[in-house]
Design a protein around this motif. Sequence first.
Motif, PDB file in Angstrom:
ATOM      1  N   GLN A   1     -66.402   9.296 -24.441  1.00 39.48           N
ATOM      2  CA  GLN A   1     -65.637   9.466 -25.661  1.00 39.48           C
ATOM      3  C   GLN A   1     -64.444  10.373 -25.373  1.00 39.48           C
ATOM      4  OE1 GLN A   1     -66.597   7.599 -28.156  1.00 39.48           O
ATOM      5  NE2 GLN A   1     -68.470   7.020 -27.052  1.00 39.48           N
ATOM      6  N   VAL A   2     -63.439  10.286 -26.241  1.00 39.83           N
ATOM      7  CA  VAL A   2     -62.256  11.105 -26.100  1.00 39.83           C
ATOM      8  C   VAL A   2     -61.906  11.688 -27.462  1.00 39.83           C
ATOM      9  CG1 VAL A   2     -60.699   9.132 -26.441  1.00 39.83           C
ATOM     10  CG2 VAL A   2     -59.868  11.187 -25.287  1.00 39.83           C
ATOM     11  N   GLN A   3     -61.472  12.941 -27.452  1.00 36.39           N
ATOM     12  CA  GLN A   3     -61.036  13.621 -28.659  1.00 36.39           C
ATOM     13  C   GLN A   3     -59.600  14.086 -28.460  1.00 36.39           C
ATOM     14  OE1 GLN A   3     -63.503  16.901 -29.867  1.00 36.39           O
ATOM     15  NE2 GLN A   3     -62.338  17.278 -31.735  1.00 36.39           N
ATOM     16  N   LEU A   4     -58.751  13.846 -29.454  1.00 36.47           N
ATOM     17  CA  LEU A   4     -57.339  14.175 -29.382  1.00 36.47           C
ATOM     18  C   LEU A   4     -56.965  15.068 -30.559  1.00 36.47           C
ATOM     19  CD1 LEU A   4     -56.033  10.557 -28.653  1.00 36.47           C
ATOM     20  CD2 LEU A   4     -56.545  12.336 -26.977  1.00 36.47           C
ATOM     21  N   VAL A   5     -56.242  16.152 -30.271  1.00 34.95           N
ATOM     22  CA  VAL A   5     -55.830  17.096 -31.299  1.00 34.95           C
ATOM     23  C   VAL A   5     -54.349  17.374 -31.137  1.00 34.95           C
ATOM     24  CG1 VAL A   5     -56.151  19.363 -32.326  1.00 34.95           C
ATOM     25  CG2 VAL A   5     -58.114  18.140 -31.374  1.00 34.95           C
ATOM     26  N   GLU A   6     -53.550  16.996 -32.149  1.00 37.05           N
ATOM     27  CA  GLU A   6     -52.108  17.206 -32.105  1.00 37.05           C
ATOM     28  C   GLU A   6     -51.731  18.563 -32.694  1.00 37.05           C
ATOM     29  OE1 GLU A   6     -52.603  12.752 -33.344  1.00 37.05           O
ATOM     30  OE2 GLU A   6     -53.570  14.676 -33.764  1.00 37.05           O
ATOM     31  N   SER A   7     -50.591  19.077 -32.248  1.00 42.64           N
ATOM     32  CA  SER A   7     -50.027  20.304 -32.796  1.00 42.64           C
ATOM     33  C   SER A   7     -48.529  20.308 -32.537  1.00 42.64           C
ATOM     34  CB  SER A   7     -50.683  21.548 -32.184  1.00 42.64           C
ATOM     35  OG  SER A   7     -50.438  21.618 -30.795  1.00 42.64           O
ATOM     36  N   GLY A   8     -47.814  21.232 -33.185  1.00 41.32           N
ATOM     37  CA  GLY A   8     -46.394  21.397 -32.941  1.00 41.32           C
ATOM     38  C   GLY A   8     -45.486  20.829 -34.006  1.00 41.32           C
ATOM     39  N   GLY A   9     -46.033  20.154 -35.003  1.00 42.10           N
ATOM     40  CA  GLY A   9     -45.210  19.633 -36.073  1.00 42.10           C
ATOM     41  C   GLY A   9     -44.673  20.740 -36.954  1.00 42.10           C
ATOM     42  N   GLY A  10     -43.725  20.389 -37.807  1.00 42.96           N
ATOM     43  CA  GLY A  10     -43.130  21.361 -38.696  1.00 42.96           C
ATOM     44  C   GLY A  10     -41.905  20.804 -39.379  1.00 42.96           C
ATOM     45  N   VAL A  11     -41.122  21.710 -39.958  1.00 46.45           N
ATOM     46  CA  VAL A  11     -39.896  21.359 -40.664  1.00 46.45           C
ATOM     47  C   VAL A  11     -38.706  21.816 -39.836  1.00 46.45           C
ATOM     48  CG1 VAL A  11     -38.558  21.615 -42.773  1.00 46.45           C
ATOM     49  CG2 VAL A  11     -41.055  21.593 -42.875  1.00 46.45           C
ATOM     50  N   VAL A  12     -37.731  20.940 -39.652  1.00 48.42           N
ATOM     51  CA  VAL A  12     -36.568  21.257 -38.846  1.00 48.42           C
ATOM     52  C   VAL A  12     -35.335  20.602 -39.460  1.00 48.42           C
ATOM     53  CG1 VAL A  12     -36.868  19.262 -37.316  1.00 48.42           C
ATOM     54  CG2 VAL A  12     -35.661  21.295 -36.483  1.00 48.42           C
ATOM     55  N   GLN A 112     -55.694  13.419 -35.325  1.00 46.16           N
ATOM     56  CA  GLN A 112     -55.633  13.535 -36.782  1.00 46.16           C
ATOM     57  C   GLN A 112     -54.218  13.479 -37.325  1.00 46.16           C
ATOM     58  OE1 GLN A 112     -55.673  16.175 -34.830  1.00 46.16           O
ATOM     59  NE2 GLN A 112     -54.081  17.470 -35.748  1.00 46.16           N
ATOM     60  N   GLY A 113     -53.220  13.640 -36.471  1.00 49.24           N
ATOM     61  CA  GLY A 113     -51.830  13.592 -36.871  1.00 49.24           C
ATOM     62  C   GLY A 113     -51.238  14.956 -37.147  1.00 49.24           C
ATOM     63  N   THR A 114     -49.928  15.074 -36.959  1.00 48.09           N
ATOM     64  CA  THR A 114     -49.198  16.290 -37.270  1.00 48.09           C
ATOM     65  C   THR A 114     -47.890  15.913 -37.970  1.00 48.09           C
ATOM     66  OG1 THR A 114     -48.307  18.363 -36.357  1.00 48.09           O
ATOM     67  CG2 THR A 114     -48.044  16.379 -35.004  1.00 48.09           C
ATOM     68  N   GLN A 115     -47.575  16.625 -39.040  1.00 46.03           N
ATOM     69  CA  GLN A 115     -46.428  16.278 -39.876  1.00 46.03           C
ATOM     70  C   GLN A 115     -45.134  16.792 -39.267  1.00 46.03           C
ATOM     71  OE1 GLN A 115     -46.241  14.556 -43.017  1.00 46.03           O
ATOM     72  NE2 GLN A 115     -44.037  14.670 -42.544  1.00 46.03           N
ATOM     73  N   VAL A 116     -44.139  15.920 -39.204  1.00 47.66           N
ATOM     74  CA  VAL A 116     -42.787  16.275 -38.795  1.00 47.66           C
ATOM     75  C   VAL A 116     -41.850  15.945 -39.950  1.00 47.66           C
ATOM     76  CG1 VAL A 116     -40.871  15.759 -37.242  1.00 47.66           C
ATOM     77  CG2 VAL A 116     -43.199  15.941 -36.340  1.00 47.66           C
ATOM     78  N   THR A 117     -41.110  16.940 -40.408  1.00 47.45           N
ATOM     79  CA  THR A 117     -40.174  16.754 -41.507  1.00 47.45           C
ATOM     80  C   THR A 117     -38.788  17.207 -41.061  1.00 47.45           C
ATOM     81  OG1 THR A 117     -41.902  17.139 -43.163  1.00 47.45           O
ATOM     82  CG2 THR A 117     -39.615  17.322 -43.888  1.00 47.45           C
ATOM     83  N   VAL A 118     -37.825  16.305 -41.152  1.00 54.20           N
ATOM     84  CA  VAL A 118     -36.447  16.592 -40.759  1.00 54.20           C
ATOM     85  C   VAL A 118     -35.590  16.582 -42.018  1.00 54.20           C
ATOM     86  CG1 VAL A 118     -34.517  15.961 -39.290  1.00 54.20           C
ATOM     87  CG2 VAL A 118     -36.865  15.474 -38.552  1.00 54.20           C
ATOM     88  N   SER A 119     -34.979  17.701 -42.319  1.00 51.12           N
ATOM     89  CA  SER A 119     -34.165  17.834 -43.517  1.00 51.12           C
ATOM     90  C   SER A 119     -32.695  17.653 -43.184  1.00 51.12           C
ATOM     91  CB  SER A 119     -34.382  19.196 -44.179  1.00 51.12           C
ATOM     92  OG  SER A 119     -33.981  20.257 -43.320  1.00 51.12           O
ATOM     93  N   SER A 120     -31.939  17.203 -44.170  1.00 52.31           N
ATOM     94  CA  SER A 120     -30.508  16.980 -43.990  1.00 52.31           C
ATOM     95  C   SER A 120     -29.670  18.022 -44.701  1.00 52.31           C
ATOM     96  CB  SER A 120     -30.128  15.583 -44.493  1.00 52.31           C
ATOM     97  OG  SER A 120     -30.454  15.438 -45.863  1.00 52.31           O
TER      98      SER A 120
END
Length: 120
Positions: A1-12, A112-120
Amino acid sequence: QVQLVESGGGVVQAGGSLRLSCAASGRTFLGYAMGWFRQAPGKEREFVASLDFSGSNTAYVDSVKDRFTISRDNARRTVYLQMNSLKPEDTAVYYCARIFNWSERRGDYWGQGTQVTVSS
């Protein structure tokens, strides 16, 4: 089995950069290609980038070529996605996945996913 954990997302701000990380565990990690996918609200999940087990063969969706770079450190069991020159249309939840079919760009294990938000 494999487990994946994302990190590093944010608002930029548009034009900025983010670096996503995917920490992996499991005996099959070293021998499999890995990839990143993303899903924006109201849209289907789409392929973003992938690389083979050696980290030398890569593929990108056209919209991120020359802006995003995928890499992996097998010793640390970690996959990265360096995102530069970010655009508002890059806003999405980004998922790390193990790739079991290279040509069809299909994943079988997902983080599980990590949110990335890019503002204008």
